[in-house]
Design a protein around this motif. Structure first.
Motif, PDB file in Angstrom:
ATOM      1  N   UNK A  74      -1.167  14.717   3.419  1.00 22.36           N
ATOM      2  CA  UNK A  74      -0.042  13.876   3.008  1.00 22.36           C
ATOM      3  C   UNK A  74      -0.091  12.591   3.825  1.00 22.36           C
ATOM      4  N   UNK A  75       0.485  11.519   3.292  1.00 21.73           N
ATOM      5  CA  UNK A  75       0.532  10.249   4.020  1.00 21.73           C
ATOM      6  C   UNK A  75       1.932   9.668   3.928  1.00 21.73           C
ATOM      7  N   UNK A  76       2.322   8.943   4.972  1.00 21.81           N
ATOM      8  CA  UNK A  76       3.588   8.209   4.979  1.00 21.81           C
ATOM      9  C   UNK A  76       3.223   6.734   5.104  1.00 21.81           C
ATOM     10  N   UNK A  77       3.436   5.988   4.030  1.00 23.74           N
ATOM     11  CA  UNK A  77       3.013   4.595   3.980  1.00 23.74           C
ATOM     12  C   UNK A  77       4.111   3.742   3.360  1.00 23.74           C
ATOM     13  N   UNK A  78       3.899   2.436   3.356  1.00 28.72           N
ATOM     14  CA  UNK A  78       4.811   1.510   2.703  1.00 28.72           C
ATOM     15  C   UNK A  78       4.275   1.109   1.347  1.00 28.72           C
ATOM     16  N   UNK A  79       5.163   1.025   0.355  1.00 24.33           N
ATOM     17  CA  UNK A  79       4.768   0.633  -0.998  1.00 24.33           C
ATOM     18  C   UNK A  79       5.497  -0.649  -1.385  1.00 24.33           C
ATOM     19  N   UNK A  80       4.744  -1.612  -1.914  1.00 18.99           N
ATOM     20  CA  UNK A  80       5.347  -2.836  -2.437  1.00 18.99           C
ATOM     21  C   UNK A  80       5.977  -2.583  -3.803  1.00 18.99           C
ATOM     22  N   UNK A  81       5.409  -1.635  -4.538  1.00 20.31           N
ATOM     23  CA  UNK A  81       5.910  -1.273  -5.863  1.00 20.31           C
ATOM     24  C   UNK A  81       5.734   0.233  -6.032  1.00 20.31           C
ATOM     25  N   UNK A  82       6.488   0.863  -6.919  1.00 23.64           N
ATOM     26  CA  UNK A  82       6.337   2.311  -7.125  1.00 23.64           C
ATOM     27  C   UNK A  82       4.901   2.683  -7.459  1.00 23.64           C
ATOM     28  N   UNK A  83       4.457   3.831  -6.941  1.00 29.73           N
ATOM     29  CA  UNK A  83       3.100   4.291  -7.209  1.00 29.73           C
ATOM     30  C   UNK A  83       2.935   4.629  -8.684  1.00 29.73           C
ATOM     31  N   UNK A  84       1.832   4.156  -9.279  1.00 32.77           N
ATOM     32  CA  UNK A  84       1.557   4.459 -10.685  1.00 32.77           C
ATOM     33  C   UNK A  84       0.419   5.467 -10.833  1.00 32.77           C
ATOM     34  N   UNK A  85       0.071   6.121  -9.726  1.00 32.98           N
ATOM     35  CA  UNK A  85      -0.992   7.121  -9.744  1.00 32.98           C
ATOM     36  C   UNK A  85      -0.409   8.457 -10.173  1.00 32.98           C
TER      37      UNK A  85
END
Length: 305
Positions: A148-159
């Motif tokens: 698992x990863x804890x990161x920052x997103x500029x936009x919602x993940x589309x994966x």
């Protein structure tokens, strides 16, 4: 050929009966009704095409064939259990170790809080923490090197392969050395800093994406004096007066030598700090505990804000 009536589950029930000698006690142990236990033993006999038990009413007495089967059945069940354990360990599912990736900038409050809560939920769990950029951490998750990863997103993940659990939203601000001409301002217009020198993070970091987004909104290319590979070096260089940068508000406590000033509305940028994990592993007990703790972190922040 092994008859389809012979299954590992029936062998487990058979071994439980050989150990306990009572249909009722086996029923309690395996969580099935007495009738289901009796039916499993009978169908096992049908699959073997030989009698394992002599019947006196509802009482079953093990025959020599049953004792012969027990030795081999125990080895078969043990091997199957060990194989399942090893496969799950290789896949990272329900093992005693969890591999978490995080951004450097989250190690002051967010990650320690998350790990302490996780340890309370699963005290036997060992955690390996890897720090890096968004790009490196996402690659580690895709490769199976991270759980698992804890990161920052500029936009919602589309994966579609990933589950994203938002933890909190962070505002990107101007990072300036103390005593700069912009000190004390409530907010700044990036266009006023057109001729200033800038320090940036390398590609792959979410803060680098935020930096580029803000300057696209401002309509000019910033003059970059230096590019660094970690956020701590960037903070120290800004604090030393080497230039300006854009940094998330969460880094304010890392240095008393910089001031973080809000950006004017047209250039405002936000990062959503999120836990990401593979959808294929969403039922992993360790990841379920981590996800629950991540939601608790979000709820706690909302209560205190």
């Amino acid at each position: 050929m092994i008859d389809e009536e012979i299954t590992l589950k029936k062998l487990e029930i058979f071994l439980a009966f050989m150990r306990l000698g009572s249909l009722a006690r086996v029923s309690d142990e395996v969580g099935q009704s007495v009738v289901s236990v009796h039916r499993a033993l009978h169908s096992l006999e049908e699959g073997l095409r030989c009698q394992l038990f002599a019947r006196e009413g509802r009482k079953l007495t093990a025959q020599p064939a049953a004792f012969a089967l027990a030795t081999h059945a125990q080895r078969a069940v043990n091997e199957a259990e060990e194989g399942i354990r090893k496969v799950r360990e290789i896949a990272g599912f329900n093992s005693g170790r969890l591999r978490i990736g995080s951004l450097y900038s989250l190690t002051l409050r967010c990650i320690p809080h998350l790990l302490m809560g996780l340890k309370l939920r699963r005290p036997e769990l060992h955690v390996d923490l890897t720090l890096g950029s968004n790009k490196d951490l996402l690659q580690g998750l895709a490769d199976g090197r991270l759980d698992a990863v804890v990161i920052g997103l500029q936009a919602p993940s589309d994966d579609a392969r990933l589950i994203a659990i938002p933890m909190f939203e962070d505002e990107v601000r101007l990072a300036a050395p103390l005593g700069s001409p912009y000190a004390g301002a409530k907010q700044v217009d990036l266009r006023q800093l057109r001729h200033e020198q800038w320090i940036t993070l390398g590609a792959g970091f979410v803060t680098a994406d935020s930096f580029n987004h803000a300057f696209r909104q401002a309509g000019f290319e910033p003059e970059t004096a230096m590019q660094v590979s970690d956020i701590f070096s960037l903070i120290n260089l800004v604090g030393s007066g080497m230039g300006y940068s854009l940094l998330p508000a969460r880094v304010a406590e890392y240095s008393a030598r910089i001031e973080l000033i809000a950006l004017a509305a047209p250039y405002a940028s936000h990062q959503v700090i999120s836990l990401l994990m593979l959808k294929s592993r969403e039922r992993d007990p360790n990841l379920l505990a981590l996800a629950a703790e991540s939601r608790m972190f979000d709820n706690d922040r909302r209560r205190h804000n």
